[in-house]
Design a protein around this motif. Structure first.
Motif, short mmCIF file in Angstrom:
data_model
loop_
_atom_site.label_atom_id
_atom_site.label_comp_id
_atom_site.label_asym_id
_atom_site.label_seq_id
_atom_site.Cartn_x
_atom_site.Cartn_y
_atom_site.Cartn_z
N UNK A 1 1.68 8.45 -14.85
CA UNK A 1 1.26 7.23 -15.55
C UNK A 1 0.79 6.17 -14.56
N UNK A 2 1.50 6.04 -13.44
CA UNK A 2 1.07 5.07 -12.43
C UNK A 2 -0.30 5.45 -11.88
N UNK A 3 -0.54 6.74 -11.77
CA UNK A 3 -1.86 7.18 -11.28
C UNK A 3 -2.97 6.73 -12.24
N UNK A 4 -2.68 6.78 -13.54
CA UNK A 4 -3.66 6.32 -14.52
C UNK A 4 -3.95 4.83 -14.37
N UNK A 5 -2.93 4.06 -13.98
CA UNK A 5 -3.11 2.61 -13.83
C UNK A 5 -3.82 2.26 -12.52
N UNK A 6 -3.59 3.07 -11.48
CA UNK A 6 -4.12 2.75 -10.15
C UNK A 6 -5.51 3.34 -9.93
N UNK A 7 -5.76 4.53 -10.49
CA UNK A 7 -7.01 5.24 -10.22
C UNK A 7 -8.27 4.43 -10.48
N UNK A 8 -8.36 3.66 -11.59
CA UNK A 8 -9.60 2.90 -11.81
C UNK A 8 -9.92 1.93 -10.69
N UNK A 9 -8.91 1.36 -10.06
CA UNK A 9 -9.15 0.44 -8.95
C UNK A 9 -9.74 1.17 -7.75
N UNK A 10 -9.24 2.38 -7.51
CA UNK A 10 -9.72 3.14 -6.36
C UNK A 10 -11.16 3.60 -6.55
N UNK A 11 -11.55 3.84 -7.81
CA UNK A 11 -12.92 4.30 -8.08
C UNK A 11 -13.88 3.17 -8.41
N UNK A 12 -13.35 1.95 -8.41
CA UNK A 12 -14.22 0.80 -8.72
C UNK A 12 -14.45 0.60 -10.21
N UNK A 13 -13.71 1.32 -11.06
CA UNK A 13 -13.85 1.19 -12.51
C UNK A 13 -12.68 0.37 -13.03
N UNK A 14 -12.91 -0.92 -13.22
CA UNK A 14 -11.84 -1.79 -13.66
C UNK A 14 -11.70 -1.73 -15.19
N UNK A 15 -10.72 -2.39 -15.70
CA UNK A 15 -10.45 -2.35 -17.14
C UNK A 15 -11.69 -2.74 -17.94
N UNK A 16 -11.91 -2.04 -19.06
CA UNK A 16 -13.14 -2.23 -19.82
C UNK A 16 -13.10 -3.46 -20.72
N UNK B 1 0.83 -1.21 0.00
CA UNK B 1 0.00 0.00 0.00
C UNK B 1 0.86 1.26 0.00
N UNK B 2 1.94 1.24 0.78
CA UNK B 2 2.83 2.40 0.83
C UNK B 2 3.49 2.63 -0.53
N UNK B 3 3.91 1.54 -1.16
CA UNK B 3 4.54 1.66 -2.48
C UNK B 3 3.57 2.21 -3.51
N UNK B 4 2.32 1.68 -3.51
CA UNK B 4 1.33 2.16 -4.45
C UNK B 4 0.98 3.62 -4.20
N UNK B 5 0.93 4.02 -2.92
CA UNK B 5 0.64 5.43 -2.60
C UNK B 5 1.74 6.34 -3.12
#
Length: 635
Positions: free
Chosen positions: A276-291, A264-268
């Protein structure tokens, strides 16, 4: 009475053993070189790489059979666990698979994966040989991270073999592979080896520094891949580590929480410091997984439901996909991006049970080996006999297995080979003097049919891989014409020659026949020759493609175009309709049919309706927009 000098040569009876010892080193180095070459060649995915890597596997397997005869040893029965699935899959190739050339390619890779497992389980057993195999895996992982760093910080589009990275992966690093997730799979296989030894109290300081540095490098590489599946697989395995090895449940739970906290600390840190990492992680935090993956998985589930017990046939997922393609989904998935679901759809419940059962049994046996070695009354003689050695490989195998739920690593030769070696290193038993003796004659008699199977596989694989190598690059050249990056005059003549050679090398390659029909029809635009004669040649190639795979919509399109060239419109209509029925939601085939209708003055309304259907499926289809404009203007 004479006395033999102390330096007298060994007895003649020892000669086979000496030859076997040399042969075992040849086999060890052969495995290492083949694994390295296959991995560095974009993971061995390309057919031209499989030509030589498969040759190497057949030769190494034959050498292994010869070594068993020269120096008899008991065979490990655990090597037979995957055999029932191999036999079931072979039956699927022969009697069920709709595209047999694709099915053979998949089965031959399954078979090679098993050969790697069996060879690494029985041979390369000395300390130096074992470290050669393990060192090759670690060295490849290091090379992958170095390439990943180059891609991330110097040239994002660089790839091995002079290729250019696909736009969808720019910003993520794939190392020597074409896909970043594949590099993540390699790294998660070796990362636990470094972490487990880094945490060992028995390791001297210099060893700890080395293992800690390697672990940090591999974690860095995992971050560069941007592979969420790789992160999840590695995290799941490492969280299991304290749970399964701590002496109390409380300590195990705290250890798992520590792993999760570190993750969790590493991902934060990535989230707040990398766009770019934020683009990869953000969908998980908002509940929007890959389409795309959920769509592909839903189709896989529907394919399985269409033939639940025996499956739709080996390597059939992408062949059958068009029949279930959702409207508006234009991607070509190739596989289900979930090896478990892919296997279930292709082989049904029966095949999946054999495949997953063998994998689960190997992991269970591996964990038992870890526990037995840890509880042993006699301390391990060295690192290779330690329970930590086995634990590291077990954790790597678990991470790989978790990652398979979102990717297709068993379809990538280098990863299939590497995973087989890891499982073999996990399961190896120490060789003891008490090992049961095996008759050399019995092994020799068993080697004969085995070598016959290898010869048959080598012959089939040689034709298949060479044909596909000729076909693949030539089809890419023609596709560049459609993308506006090449001309027909430059692309079609060499492609036509290669397709003709491809069907000679492997007459069972249905895709090569379909592409031959395509290139033959396109040749009319280059030569402006006799359309009817060209159409007849294209029709013959398309008919062969249809015979080899009647459910391939593209083959029916190629036949329809060939019939149109001969002005046989009624027959062409039937072929167009068949293609559209097989792939109702593929915009390209709808466009082809609309164009066919537009050439008939009394069917402009039907053509316009078909164009509208095409654009509803793909609103960006430029040629369909142009055709609609002409039809609307009455031209």
């Amino acid at each position: 009475m004479s006395v033999l000098p102390a330096t007298a040569p060994a007895a003649p009876a020892d000669a086979p053993a000496r030859v076997a010892a040399i042969g075992e080193w040849v086999l060890t180095l052969g495995l290492a070189v083949t694994l390295a070459g296959t991995t560095l060649g974009l993971g061995g995915y390309l057919a031209e790489t499989m030509v030589w890597s498969a040759r190497a596997v057949w030769l190494l397997a034959a050498l292994g059979a010869a070594l068993l005869v020269l120096r008899p040893r008991a065979l490990d029965a655990r090597a037979l666990l995957p055999v029932p699935f191999l036999l079931f899959a072979l039956a699927s190739v022969i009697w069920i698979a709709p595209a047999r050339w694709l099915a053979w390619r998949e089965w031959l890779l399954w078979f090679q994966m098993w050969l790697w497992f069996a060879l690494a389980l029985h041979f390369a057993r000395t300390r130096a040989q074992t470290w050669t195999l393990a060192g090759t895996l670690v060295g490849l992982a290091l090379a992958g991270v170095a390439m990943a760093a180059y891609q991330r910080f110097v040239d994002p589009k660089w790839m091995m073999l002079g290729r250019t990275q696909a736009e969808q992966f720019v910003g993520r690093s794939a190392g020597m592979f074409g896909i970043p997730n594949s590099l993540a799979a390699l790294l998660e296989l070796v990362l636990p080896l470094c972490l487990v030894w880094f945490g060992s109290r028995a390791l001297p300081l210099a060893g700890k520094i080395l293992c800690g540095w390697l672990a940090a490098v591999f974690v860095f590489g995992l971050v560069l891949t941007g592979s969420r599946g790789g992160w999840i697989g590695a995290a799941a395995a490492l969280a299991l580590w304290p749970v399964l090895t701590s002496r109390t449940a409380r300590r195990g739970a705290l250890g798992a929480l520590g792993v999760v906290a570190c993750l969790a600390a590493g991902l934060a840190a990535l989230y707040f410091h990398s766009d770019y990492a934020r683009e990869r992680i953000a969908p998980f935090l908002s509940g929007e997984f890959e389409s795309s993956r959920p769509i592909i998985w839903r189709v896989g589930w529907r394919i399985w439901q269409s033939a639940p017990w025996g499956g739709t046939g080996a390597a059939s997922y992408n062949v059958v996909f068009d029949q279930f393609r959702p409207a508006g989904f234009g991607n070509e998935p190739e596989w289900a991006h979930n090896d478990y679901l892919n296997t279930l759809a292709d082989y049904g419940v029966a095949g999946f049970a054999l495949w997953a059962g063998a994998g689960a049994a190997l992991l269970a046996l591996g964990w038992r080996a870890v526990r037995e070695r840890r509880r042993a009354a006699v301390p391990a003689a060295g690192a290779l006999e330690s329970w930590r050695w086995r634990l590291a490989w077990w954790l790597g195998a678990v991470a790989f297995a978790v990652h398979l739920a979102v990717d297709f690593h068993t379809k990538i030769p280098a990863l299939a080979y590497a995973a087989a070696v890891v499982v073999a290193l996990l399961l190896r038993r120490p060789e003891t003097a008490a090992a049961p003796r095996v008759s050399r004659l019995a092994l020799a008699l068993g080697a004969v049919p085995f070598l016959g199977v290898l010869a048959a596989c080598a012959g089939r694989g040689e034709a298949l891989y060479r044909s596909e190598a000729l076909r693949f690059e030539s089809r890419r050249g023609i596709d560049r014409v459609a993308a506006g990056r090449a001309t027909l005059d430059a692309a079609v003549p060499p492609a036509l020659l290669n397709f003709q050679q491809a069907v000679k090398v492997d007459p069972e390659n249905g895709r090569a026949w379909s592409d031959l029909a395509y290139a033959t029809a396109l040749a009319w635009h280059v030569t402006h020759g006799n359309a009817a004669a060209i159409g007849r040649r294209a029709e013959a190639a398309a008919a062969r493609a249809i015979a080899l795979c009647p459910i391939a919509a593209e083959a029916w399109i190629r036949q329809a175009v060939a019939l149109d060239l001969q002005d046989r419109r009624t027959e062409a209509e039937s072929s167009f309709r068949r293609a559209v029925s097989l792939a109702p939601h593929t915009a390209e085939w709808r466009y082809y049919y609309a164009y066919h209708l537009s050439t008939q003055p009394d069917r402009k309304a039907e053509a316009l309706a078909e164009v509208e259907t095409c654009l509803a499926l793909d609103p960006t289809y430029a040629q369909a927009k142009s055709l609609r404009a002409r039809l609307s203007a009455g031209r």
